[in-house]
Design an enzyme around this catalytic site. Structure first.
Site, short mmCIF file in Angstrom:
data_model
loop_
_atom_site.label_atom_id
_atom_site.label_comp_id
_atom_site.label_asym_id
_atom_site.label_seq_id
_atom_site.Cartn_x
_atom_site.Cartn_y
_atom_site.Cartn_z
N LYS A 168 16.71 4.93 1.41
CA LYS A 168 16.07 4.31 0.24
C LYS A 168 16.95 4.54 -0.98
CE LYS A 168 11.56 4.32 -2.17
NZ LYS A 168 10.23 4.98 -2.25
N SER A 204 6.42 1.63 -2.07
CA SER A 204 7.66 1.22 -2.66
C SER A 204 8.86 1.23 -1.72
CB SER A 204 7.97 2.13 -3.85
OG SER A 204 8.23 3.46 -3.42
N SER A 264 3.97 5.59 -0.63
CA SER A 264 5.14 4.71 -0.55
C SER A 264 5.90 4.76 0.77
CB SER A 264 6.12 5.02 -1.69
OG SER A 264 5.66 4.45 -2.88
#
Lengths: 100, 475, 474
Positions: free
Chosen positions: C75, C150, C174
């Protein structure tokens, strides 16, 4: 229209947060922040006077490191990522007021 | 300075001191004054995204030493973030202790016997340094600024006094005593000129006994002299203002040493909303009894105790002697006083020689053993060296570290032998029969007359006490 | 798609090579990244160098580690030396960190090959990856829908078979929410189990890094590598990392599992049905299922949407145009900072900075932030009470399946409500995971959530493994 937060308060908060909001954004944020704060009113109806605040999930204490010097970053590499640098320092436009 | 028309000043001091740790408060960068700009920086003190602080144990030790020396209570504490945007602050917040400081509720006794309360002594991180380009080199009028983050994250302890100080002289005495304590604890080098100790003074005035007036804060005073002068100036400014019908406005002021005046730096604004909250990257600090005991056990004697130890050696202490004692304590030279006093029994001489001769050559004091110092003073006391010779020998010993007896011999300061002094005195008596008979009849003042003649003849190499002894023997 | 466990075994045995596995990953990225917008940056050169190193070490007979040669997606809010790290924000565009996050060091030391940085909601603020400054990521299972957020990019990387595993971060759901929406296993570990050093902070007291994988086994494999004390993170737990793989097949016999009313209420029917079937499956495997209610959880959304923005408002102050990242020039430094932040942050980030600044400001702290911290205490107490009665808790991960683009973007509150089931454990600091179980509308996957007390990851994985088998997934 929510009245949990006023447009003036939103403008003041924007200044504190160093954000510039257009008139339209001010209106929108006043509405949207108001909704979130109104939702938060469910908390405010509770009597939590005797409840201790928790800032952190686990109560660790005394996490320290020994006083040992370790290598710093390479100055040129660090200054290379700066938007502006001069004389081995980070350059900024003029500062208007003293630090508090 | 005495204030006019029944006015009284009320002063509280905030003293920031950098701690003498090897590394910074929350990272391993070197804590060093005077490095090339931006060479002591890492992801943590530069506030790079993703970096996290870890507390330096030694900084906690120093903070506790300071607190213990100021009779504070040491309590579980936390770190907060003080949020404000400023370019010399790499994260745009400062990590500082807020409602739960490590040290609180102490006091500091000053040499004059007065006591100043200590509200708190908390830990926080220092900011970077800005250099202003264009204009006068000061912030006002500059075109742009350059930032060096070497100082960013250096550990500080901020010591906040109660509003107990009532004169600029007392403020100065407080600052000086505190400086001595900080140096004694090893927490600070006390170097005002390098900014490792900085004073902020909160000053207000009132009619004696009236409620507290509005205060102004004078920022970043970096010498004891500036501190004292700035406070006097500010108190008088406020009195003039009030007597002229004006009102003191709460603000931060700057002291200009050259102009000898304070001027407005910034007025307290609504924008001063620091949104303090617990720093979620750090955990509670709660040194247990064992940790506290270890720190306390390693605590050296404080200036007040050391001062009392030296004063106790002296009989009727004069003001001049007190000043000399202050010099000895300030410079940490009392071991010499104690050694000489013990060997010679003359504490007064011990203090005088230490405060004058050793203080004059601090750079070389490290070369001087207590033995060498004792030997020199004893040679003087026994009349083997004159006062002047003793000073000369000491100066040489300080530089070379040589044995004082060898130095005296090399300089030809071998004592005027008792024989040769005796014959000198005898010849002078013969040459001045009138003075001699007056001396013999009890006029002691004439001893000085003969000492003067002997000194002249021996070009100062004789010892006054020895001359008196010779005169007495012939009386 | 091979599992990470299989890839590592093949690379170690010589049946495959790190280089071959990496090239396979690159070919899938080449095929699908343009459509799905999963990777913001692919580190072809660096990844090939790491893979070559792994292969050389295998050839020398060295033990390369449990993730030998396994390509992994990161990420883009975790720092990696020299690799652009944007947090999907214009304010960090082009910034290359001079240091590695601890998790990067740990996965590389275990033999993994980081292939690149994946898309996210800007600074991890969002539930759909629509808040990325570099465009939304599409759900590989249905490109007209969001992958969740997210960590949408990291979820999509695995769902699209680009990599077998990836790293996400979970502040209020997330990892678990996109895992549920993409049909993956997603784990939010115990707070402090995985180092946050090098994770660009959103809300420091809530953020945790965790794994995405197709299988429970791969999740456990990766978390074992990630977990462990880190002296660079003051909030890192001091205990050694737990043994997870060894307990994967412990089952749930004799365990008491609580089905939490507040973690199901308001979910779509298909989701409620899936959770109930999951409870049945656990019961069949020998667990005792008790239904219970934790009314305090109803307050957690409000508390979360004050605490997280408050911390974020401070964490994101440093993006001021002085030291790195974007600068919009102006005559004085204050105006420069304002112009930079105004141009650099997207609407959702600004909204949360505003909210957090307000919640901390003089006169409102007690009513909002202070009160939220107390609700946090109530949440912790509620969970603690529950874990006196049961070993684990069960609920839904999300109220529904993956939604269409734009469905919730106009109404922040509706988007926030999507996190209602995942937020409570972040406030408590406890671990939770989402495991696929059943399907809903248009055959889209549903995730059920398992929650446990601090450091109960091994039990959570064992229970998830039961559901994985019951769901016919392996």
């Amino acid at each position: 229209m929510s009245n949990a937060i006023t447009r003036d308060e939103v403008a003041k908060v924007a200044r504190l947060a160093r954000l510039i909001l257009s008139d339209a954004e001010l209106d929108l944020f006043t509405e949207q922040l108001g909704q979130v704060l109104e939702h938060a009113a469910d908390m405010n109806s509770l009597d939590l006077a005797d409840v201790v605040a928790t800032a952190h999930p686990f109560g660790l204490t005394n996490v320290v490191r020994e006083d040992v010097v370790i290598a710093s970053l390479d100055r040129d590499a660090v200054l290379a990522m700066a938007p502006d640098a001069r004389d081995h320092r980070f350059a900024v436009p003029r500062i208007l007021g003293e630090a508090p | 300075m005495i204030l006019p028309n029944g006015w009284e000043m009320v002063v509280g001091l905030e003293v920031h001191t950098e701690l003498l740790t090897k590394s910074k408060l929350f990272c391993g960068c070197e804590n060093h004054f005077g490095s090339e700009p931006n060479t002591n920086i890492c992801p943590v003190c530069l506030g790079l995204p993703g970096s996290l602080p870890v507390l330096n144990r030694e900084a906690v030790d120093f903070a506790m030493r300071i607190g213990m020396s100021l009779h504070c209570t040491i309590a579980p504490s936390t770190f907060h973030r003080k949020n404000y945007f400023y370019p010399d602050q790499s994260k745009d917040y400062q990590i500082s202790q807020y409602d739960l400081p490590i040290n609180s509720g102490g006091f500091l006794d000053l040499p004059d016997g007065s006591r100043v309360s200590i509200e708190r002594a908390h830990m926080e991180e220092d900011t970077g340094k800005s250099t202003h380009l264009g204009g006068s080199g000061r912030l006002a009028g500059a075109d742009s600024s350059l930032v060096d983050y070497n100082r960013c994250g250096v550990p500080l302890v901020e010591i906040v006094s109660g509003p107990d100080i009532r004169s600029s002289a007392q403020a100065r005495a407080y600052a000086a005593e505190l400086r001595g304590i900080l140096i004694a604890t090893g927490a600070s080098d006390g170097r005002l000129e390098e900014g490792s100790m900085r004073f902020d003074a909160n000053v207000s005035v009132r009619q004696s006994g009236a409620p507290l007036g509005t205060r102004c804060e004078i920022k970043n005073l970096n010498s004891l002299r500036s501190l004292q002068r700035a406070i006097d100036y500010e108190a008088l400014r406020q009195i003039d203002l009030i007597e002229g019908g004006g009102v003191v406005r709460q603000e931060t002021r700057h002291w200009d040493e050259n102009l000898s005046e304070t001027s407005t730096l910034r007025v307290k604004e609504d924008a001063d909303d620091y949104r303090y909250f617990r720093d979620p990257d750090l955990v509670d600090l709660a040194p247990d009894q064992g940790w506290q005991d270890r720190v306390r056990a390693a605590l050296p004697a404080m200036p007040a105790e050391r001062r009392a130890g030296v004063v106790a050696l002296l009989d009727d202490v004069t003001d001049a002697q007190l000043d000399a004692v202050e010099v000895v304590i300030d410079l940490g030279l009392e071991k010499y006083v104690h050694a000489v006093a013990e060997a010679s029994g003359d504490a007064s001489l011990a203090v005088a020689r230490t405060a004058n001769e050793l203080a004059a050559d601090l750079d070389n004091v490290a070369n001087l053993t207590t033995e060498a110092f004792v030997t020199t003073v004893l040679m003087e006391q026994r009349g083997e060296l004159s006062a002047t010779q003793a000073k000369t020998v000491l100066a040489e010993v300080l530089i070379s570290g040589a044995d004082p007896r060898d130095v005296a011999a090399a300089k030809g300061f071998e004592q005027l032998s008792a024989d040769s002094l005796g014959s000198t005195v005898a010849s002078l008596i013969k040459a001045h029969p009138d003075e001699w008979s007056r001396y013999r009849d009890g006029d002691d003042k004439l001893a000085q007359f003969f000492i003067g003649l002997v000194m002249k003849l021996t070009r100062g190499q004789a010892n006054g006490k020895a001359v008196i002894a010779e005169l007495q023997a012939r009386r | 798609m091979k599992s990470a466990l299989q890839i590592a075994a093949d690379v170690r045995s010589g049946a495959s090579s790190a280089n071959d596995e990496l090239e396979r990953t690159f070919s899938v990225i080449a095929e699908r990244n343009e459509e799905l917008n999963v990777f913001l940056h692919v580190d072809f050169e660096g990844a090939r160098r790491v893979a070559r190193d792994v292969d050389e070490r295998v050839a020398r007979g060295e033990d390369v580690g449990p993730l030998a040669g396994v390509p992994i997606a990161i990420k883009d809010n975790m720092c990696q030396v020299g690799i652009p790290t944007t947090c999907s924000s214009k304010i960090l565009e082009g910034w290359r960190p001079p240091y590695d996050a601890t998790v990067i060091q740990r996965i590389v030391a275990a033999g993994a090959v980081p292939v690149g940085k994946t898309n996210l909601d800007e600074f991890a603020m969002g539930s759909s990856t629509e808040n990325s400054a570099f465009g939304p990521t599409r759900n590989p299972l249905d490109p007209s829908r969001v992958p969740g957020g997210s960590s949408g990019g990291s979820a999509a990387a695995v769902a699209a078979d680009m990599t077998s595993i990836s790293l996400g971060s979970d502040t209020g759901g997330s990892i678990r929410q996109p895992a549920a929406l993409c049909g993956l296993v997603g784990v939010k570990p115990t707070y402090g189990l995985v180092s946050r050093y090098g994770l660009v902070a959103f809300a420091s007291s809530l953020d945790q890094i965790g794994p995405f994988a197709r299988t429970v086994t791969d999740s456990a494999l990766l978390l074992e590598v990630l977990a462990g004390h880190d002296p660079k993170d003051s909030t890192s737990l001091p205990e050694p990392s737990p043994s997870l793989l060894a307990h994967l097949n412990d089952g749930v016999a004799g365990q008491k599992i609580g089905l939490v009313r507040e973690l199901v209420e308001g979910a779509d029917d298909s989701v409620v049905t899936a959770v109930r079937s999951a409870a049945d499956a656990l019961r069949e495997a020998g667990a005792e299922i008790v239904e219970l209610s934790l009314p305090e959880l109803a307050l957690t959304l409000s508390a979360y949407y004050l605490i997280a923005p408050a911390e974020a408002s401070s964490n994101l102050a440093r993006f001021d145009g002085v030291r790195y990242g974007l600068r919009v020039n102006a005559v004085d430094v204050t105006t420069m900072m304002e112009a930079t932040r105004t141009a650099g942050f997207g609407a959702e980030v600004k909204r949360r900075i505003m909210l957090g600044t307000y919640a901390l400001s003089a006169g409102y702290y007690d009513a909002y932030y202070g009160q939220a911290l107390k609700v946090r205490t109530l949440t912790i107490n509620a969970f603690a009470r529950a874990y006196e009665q049961v070993n684990l808790l069960l609920g839904a991960t999300t109220p529904g399946v993956a939604f269409k683009f734009g469905a919730k973007t106009e109404d922040p509150m509706a988007m926030y409500l999507n996190d209602v089931f995942t937020i409570p454990t972040n406030l408590a600091g406890d671990p939770a995971l989402s495991v696929p179980f059943g399907t809903g509308e248009e055959g889209l996957p549903i995730g059920v959530q398992l929650l446990g007390p601090g450091r109960s990851e091994a039990q959570l994985f064992a229970a998830a493994r039961v559901l994985e088998i019951a769901d016919g997934r392996s």
